[in-house]
Design an enzyme around this catalytic site. Structure first.
Site, short mmCIF file in Angstrom:
data_model
loop_
_atom_site.label_atom_id
_atom_site.label_comp_id
_atom_site.label_asym_id
_atom_site.label_seq_id
_atom_site.Cartn_x
_atom_site.Cartn_y
_atom_site.Cartn_z
N GLY A 1 0.82 -1.21 0.00
CA GLY A 1 0.00 0.00 0.00
C GLY A 1 0.85 1.26 0.00
O GLY A 1 2.02 1.24 -0.34
N HIS B 1 2.53 4.95 -4.84
CA HIS B 1 3.12 6.14 -5.46
C HIS B 1 3.39 5.81 -6.93
O HIS B 1 3.02 4.72 -7.42
CB HIS B 1 4.41 6.54 -4.74
CG HIS B 1 5.39 5.43 -4.54
ND1 HIS B 1 6.07 4.82 -5.57
CD2 HIS B 1 5.81 4.79 -3.40
CE1 HIS B 1 6.86 3.88 -5.11
NE2 HIS B 1 6.72 3.83 -3.80
N GLY C 1 5.91 4.90 -8.50
CA GLY C 1 6.67 3.67 -8.73
C GLY C 1 5.76 2.46 -8.82
O GLY C 1 5.87 1.64 -9.75
N HIS C 2 4.84 2.34 -7.88
CA HIS C 2 3.86 1.24 -7.94
C HIS C 2 3.02 1.33 -9.21
O HIS C 2 2.74 0.32 -9.86
CB HIS C 2 2.91 1.30 -6.74
CG HIS C 2 3.56 1.10 -5.41
ND1 HIS C 2 3.64 2.09 -4.47
CD2 HIS C 2 4.16 0.01 -4.86
CE1 HIS C 2 4.25 1.63 -3.39
NE2 HIS C 2 4.58 0.38 -3.61
N GLN D 1 8.07 -9.45 7.86
CA GLN D 1 9.29 -8.83 7.34
C GLN D 1 9.74 -7.63 8.16
O GLN D 1 10.72 -6.97 7.82
CB GLN D 1 9.13 -8.45 5.87
CG GLN D 1 8.18 -7.30 5.58
CD GLN D 1 7.88 -7.19 4.10
OE1 GLN D 1 7.29 -8.10 3.51
NE2 GLN D 1 8.28 -6.09 3.49
N ASP E 1 14.05 -2.37 -5.08
CA ASP E 1 14.24 -3.52 -4.19
C ASP E 1 14.88 -4.67 -4.97
O ASP E 1 14.34 -5.77 -5.05
CB ASP E 1 12.90 -3.95 -3.59
CG ASP E 1 12.25 -2.84 -2.79
OD1 ASP E 1 12.82 -2.42 -1.78
OD2 ASP E 1 11.17 -2.37 -3.20
N SER F 1 9.53 5.99 -2.81
CA SER F 1 9.33 4.97 -1.79
C SER F 1 8.21 5.43 -0.86
O SER F 1 8.08 6.63 -0.60
CB SER F 1 10.62 4.77 -0.98
OG SER F 1 10.38 3.99 0.17
#
Length: 352
Positions: A60, A63, A65-66, A90, A196, A236
């Site tokens: 969630g 931004h 990038g997603h 994680q 990532d 990010s």
């Protein structure tokens, strides 16, 4: 005291996540599937109709990038599913599980606006998968690895370098949850961001080693990092933690990586490349201190993209040839930890 407050907040979050009902969800034109059972019914229809399914797993706080991953999936698949699940496995007990940004209404607005035209067909997101913690961890979950029960997945020999050196339980949590998501979603293709890079390469290897049919390893795609057009900062969700004053110094890591990349291209040794990058960080650190901002380097290294082994100190690009090398680092700016990387060598062997 700080540790106890963090664990308490995390427990409250886990309890609420387990008990989330559909009545608490915001309105959305995209189907919201809140259980593995409801998703599997949806997926079976796609199987029956012979349609390809692209998958974008997220935590969630979406931004650009997603959204670049969503756009790629829309272009390459008949159906696109995005998942939102903040994975407790994680996060170490001292990390930011309780405070991680949760912006579901805004996420759905952004996702609804995405579309790609293929031929005469306008493609939009087909479903959002919002599983509960209870669904994803039926045996329960603790952030304390020693207290965990049930099935978990580890990537032996690949999770202790780079990010794994600073976050020793991180990849165990990531590989476990993505295994679960792949088992539930059964995507034709899956999309991850280059930011990532170690995570994405591990997941590609996971699919190869465990013979995943959905997706196959070659269908795990890594998409170039989306950056701020003005200063190159990698986008990010954690950038939201930065104050306005801290944000000024956040691009330092990318600047340092670019210096190292340039030195590597000019034939300098790995050690010289890293030294030049660290000098950039040291300069920014001094400037930030005068502004009352704490900048601290976590790590900066060059690693083989296949094994994640550290590149020899005396190596250079002529010795390495065209084998992709990952130049990566992590930087603390205030209380926010930022990561970034650049791939040098044959980029097309990784980013595809």
């Amino acid at each position: 005291m700080y540790m106890w407050r963090s664990v308490t907040k995390a427990y409250i979050f886990l309890h609420r996540s387990m008990s989330m009902s559909t009545s608490s969800l915001p309105p959305s034109p995209i189907p919201l599937l809140t259980s593995v059972a409801s998703y599997r019914r949806w997926r079976q229809r796609a199987f029956d109709e012979g349609k390809s399914v692209g998958f974008v797993p997220t935590m969630g706080a979406l931004h650009d990038g997603h959204l670049s991953l969503v756009q790629r999936s829309l272009a390459e698949n008949e159906l696109t599913v995005l998942s939102i699940f903040v994975n407790p496995a994680q996060f170490a007990p001292h990390e930011d599980l309780a405070t991680y940004p949760r912006t579901l209404p805004g996420d759905l607005e952004l996702l609804t606006a995405q579309q790609v035209t293929v031929g005469e067909t306008v493609r939009k997101a087909s479903a959002v998968f919002l599983p509960s913690v209870q669904d994803m961890y039926p045996s329960g979950i603790s952030q304390d690895v020693s207290a965990q029960k049930g099935a978990f997945v580890e990537m032996k020999g690949y999770g202790h370098q780079m990010e794994g050196a600073s976050r020793p339980t991180f990849f165990r949590g990531v590989v476990t949850v993505v295994t679960k998501l792949f088992n539930a979603v059964q995507p034709t293709n899956a999309y991850f961001g280059q930011k990532d890079i170690q995570q994405a390469l591990l997941l590609r290897r996971l699919c190869k080693d465990l013979l995943f049919p959905h997706p196959e390893a070659d269908h795990v795609h890594i998409v170039p990092t989306t950056r701020d057009p003005n200063d190159g900062l990698a986008l990010s969700s954690r950038n939201a933690y930065l104050s306005a004053n801290e944000r000024k110094f956040a691009p330092a890591l990318y600047k340092a990586l670019r210096y190292a990349e340039s030195a590597w291209s000019n034939g300098e040794s790995k050690d010289r490349c890293i030294s030049k990058a660290v000098a950039v960080i040291d300069e920014v650190k001094a400037q930030a201190a005068m502004d009352g901002v704490d900048v601290r380097l976590d790590y900066l290294e060059m690693n083989d993209s296949e094994t994640f082994d550290v590149v020899d100190a005396s190596s250079n690009h002529r010795l390495a040839g065209n084998i992709p090398v990952i130049l990566s680092g992590a930087l603390w700016v205030g209380r926010t930890r930022l990561i970034d990387n650049i791939v040098v060598g044959d980029l097309n062997r990784i980013i595809r």
